[in-house]
Write a protein that holds these residues in place. Structure first.
Motif, PDB file in Angstrom:
ATOM      1  N   ALA A 283       5.633 -16.013  22.738  1.00  0.00           N
ATOM      2  CA  ALA A 283       5.836 -16.944  23.849  1.00  0.00           C
ATOM      3  C   ALA A 283       4.632 -17.078  24.781  1.00  0.00           C
ATOM      4  O   ALA A 283       4.477 -18.105  25.429  1.00  0.00           O
ATOM      5  CB  ALA A 283       7.073 -16.528  24.659  1.00  0.00           C
ATOM      6  N   LYS A 307       3.819 -20.097  26.949  1.00  0.00           N
ATOM      7  CA  LYS A 307       3.745 -21.447  26.403  1.00  0.00           C
ATOM      8  C   LYS A 307       5.143 -22.058  26.381  1.00  0.00           C
ATOM      9  O   LYS A 307       5.322 -23.252  26.563  1.00  0.00           O
ATOM     10  CB  LYS A 307       3.218 -21.403  24.958  1.00  0.00           C
ATOM     11  N   VAL A 308       6.114 -21.215  26.092  1.00  0.00           N
ATOM     12  CA  VAL A 308       7.508 -21.654  25.938  1.00  0.00           C
ATOM     13  C   VAL A 308       8.426 -20.518  26.386  1.00  0.00           C
ATOM     14  O   VAL A 308       7.985 -19.389  26.568  1.00  0.00           O
ATOM     15  CB  VAL A 308       7.815 -21.984  24.453  1.00  0.00           C
ATOM     16  N   GLU A 363      11.207 -24.638  23.761  1.00  0.00           N
ATOM     17  CA  GLU A 363      10.801 -25.302  25.012  1.00  0.00           C
ATOM     18  C   GLU A 363      11.921 -25.250  26.029  1.00  0.00           C
ATOM     19  O   GLU A 363      11.686 -25.295  27.232  1.00  0.00           O
ATOM     20  CB  GLU A 363      10.458 -26.770  24.734  1.00  0.00           C
TER      21      GLU A 363
END
Lengths: 383, 383
Positions: A283, A307-308, A363
């Motif tokens: 992540a 990032k997510v 996401e």
């Protein structure tokens, strides 16, 4: 210092799964590693440059190992401290520092340290043995309920017991211990702080441990925690204060309680990569393992942002199964987008043995949480 | 089949950087690996379960190695094909299939295959040797300019030469070759297709190779390609058609040209993880290496979408430097958010030797591109 494809040698005490995931990073950078572990079947046996079998609590073994490397670190706290102190006095670079380890290895000392440094933590009392604790109860210096914790060598919830009445004392071992006031909390949180020898410091986002509603076991580590941003900010500030107080170099995982009135209390720390940071491999921009390595080698730290959204589910051996491990339904969960199993490489499963973990990234946090539950309900570690 | 912490053995022919990055994934899943490579200093020597030193072009060596494993794959095309065909006929699972390798190893055959399968590619002529090519020129069956390519054993731009007049023929080796029509193109693109034994298939986004304006060398691999979405769609459709035509299992990197009138022409393919997919380690939900492994073991494929924009810069040995490698300014680039160096583990640098790569990831492509240039201008592989 030239670390990359050079003669430089990093020594790692302990060859378990944390070391194994650290070795992924040393391989990526082609940094030489020596590993010491008591088991022939240590997950780190592969992917290090040299593996030594030996007792981590033995002075001579640890000392001789340390003499062979340029920088020494550990992936487990149960190592011979005297050898580390001696090696450091002889000039070896050891991160995290043996002094920090000394304060952390004993939970009584660790708690005293928080009090001395004005770091919020649940009130505690220290006892040299079980008898001393019983005496304190007799003379009303201690009252039920409290949380008993053995001062040394506890691990993963071993050595912790909630005591509500005298009957809970019966099976406690006669060891140095602390009694901690029970504080009602609504969340268990953790913040990983990474601090380099240069003093550069970064924090990972606050993560939340979600507990099983009945079994009272952590089911999911969730990043970012689904909490108020002011509470998150407070947790990060306290974690930074802890890291600074220890003058810590490397990763420091700070476990905390969010009380019912949104106070943050420090529970305990781990001076190394930590289960609560495993989500970071998939992540985060920089995994906790890479940042630990960067920190102890005094390289610039990597971005700790995500990032997510990431959720981690531990894979522990199912009750009632022992022997050659089988990961039932692993193919089923691998078919789901954003699901990555990590298999630590222990061939034999036993009830509750940590065998691996699964990361779910997405996401969308709600979707990640839904998938995490699907993963949890599908995969079983059996034999 | 139980692959995880079991007796199953995956054999890998070739022990270079592609194999090394594949081993990161086999370690993550704890899948046993045997590796065969001619060099004692192969980057794969570590992190595999057993390393065998041997000649990849030798029939007996490859055959004996194949007899020890349950599934066989390769990370380099220059392997003994006859041994693979024999092993397959004896029932060994080999992915990608030897038949595909046979068609790919010879660029003439590869080009014929595209023509037969109605896959757009630049027109070509095949010649058994240099003399045959010269004769074709004499009798006007071939005209300047054209691109000469040796049919076999070319690698990384070796064995390719633009021929504009007779003087360009002087230094060409006398080998089987093809002459390809020069097609003006505005972009060099690539699509990685991953196809499992089950027939499940996914594609990674189209990537773009950005060339140095003067040196005519690829400087950046950029994902996603900054091209029109209809062109991207066409590139993906053609890549899928190529993968299907080969009945390919595993990764297939399809290199393509986008012509000045937006046609897509297939240049060549690589039946394995590929330089153009290295960005995926940091940018994608599932790296190309993990998906290659999933495909050849017939596990479900992972999500090929990107979490963030990714750019890859190759680290090649600087001209004028040979010997013990030094990565100048590596610490400087590591200080930039989203920058990850990969060091392949070759201790000796030589001019143009592939020593590693750097991935730059960022939510914003323009920012990623700016940082990639900063990285490119900072780091130098010297001795």
């Amino acid at each position: 210092m030239n670390y990359f494809s050079s003669d430089f040698k990093l020594g790692i005490l302990g060859g378990g799964q944390l070391g194994k995931m650290l070795l992924t990073e040393t391989r990526k950078f082609d940094i030489q590693t020596f590993v010491l572990d008591p088991s022939d079947e240590a997950p780190c046996r592969m992917a290090c440059n040299k593996f030594y079998k030996g007792n981590l609590m033995d002075y001579d073994t640890v000392y001789q190992f340390g003499k062979m490397v340029d920088v020494l670190t550990f992936e487990i706290e149960l190592v011979n401290l005297e050898a580390l102190l001696q090696l450091e006095s002889e000039g070896l670079t050891i991160y995290p520092s043996p002094k920090t380890l000394q304060q952390i290895q004993n939970k009584g000392k660790q708690k005293d340290f928080y009090v001395e440094n004005n770091i919020p933590t649940a009130p505690h009392q220290r006892f040299v043995d079980l008898n001393a604790l019983k005496k304190a109860l007799e003379i009303d210096e201690l009252d039920f309920p409290f949380v008993w914790k053995c001062a040394q060598f506890g691990y993963d919830g071993n050595g912790v017991k909630v005591c509500r009445s005298a009957i809970d004392l019966v099976k406690l071992p006669d060891v140095e211990c602390i009694a901690e006031q029970m504080v009602p909390f609504k969340n268990e949180l953790a913040v990983i702080v990474v601090r380099a020898a240069s003093g550069e410091v970064k924090t990972y986002p606050v993560v939340e441990m979600e507990f099983h509603p009945e079994a009272n076991q952590v089911e999911y580590v969730i990043c970012p925690a689904r909490i108020d941003s002011r509470v998150a900010q407070k947790a990060i500030e306290i974690a930074l204060k802890v890291s600074e107080a220890f003058d810590h170099v490397g990763l420091l995982a700070v476990e905390m309680f969010q009380t019912e009135d949104d106070e943050i209390l420090v529970n305990e720390v781990a001076p190394r990569p930590h289960n609560s940071g495993h989500y970071s491999i998939e992540a985060s921009y920089t995994s906790q393992f890479e940042n630990h390595l960067r920190a102890i080698l005094d390289l610039p730290l990597g971005n700790t942002d995500s990032k997510v959204a990431g959720i981690m589910v531990n894979l522990v051996g199912e009750e009632g199964f022992s022997g050659q491990v089988v990961y039932e339904n692993i193919e089923k969960i691998m078919a789901i987008d954003g699901v990555t199993p990590h298999i630590y490489g222990k061939r034999e499963t036993r009830p509750f043995r940590k065998m691996g973990h699964v990361t779910i990234v997405n996401e969308n946090m709600v979707e990640a949480r839904r998938i995490a539950e699907e993963v949890k309900n599908s995969i079983r570690v059996i034999s």
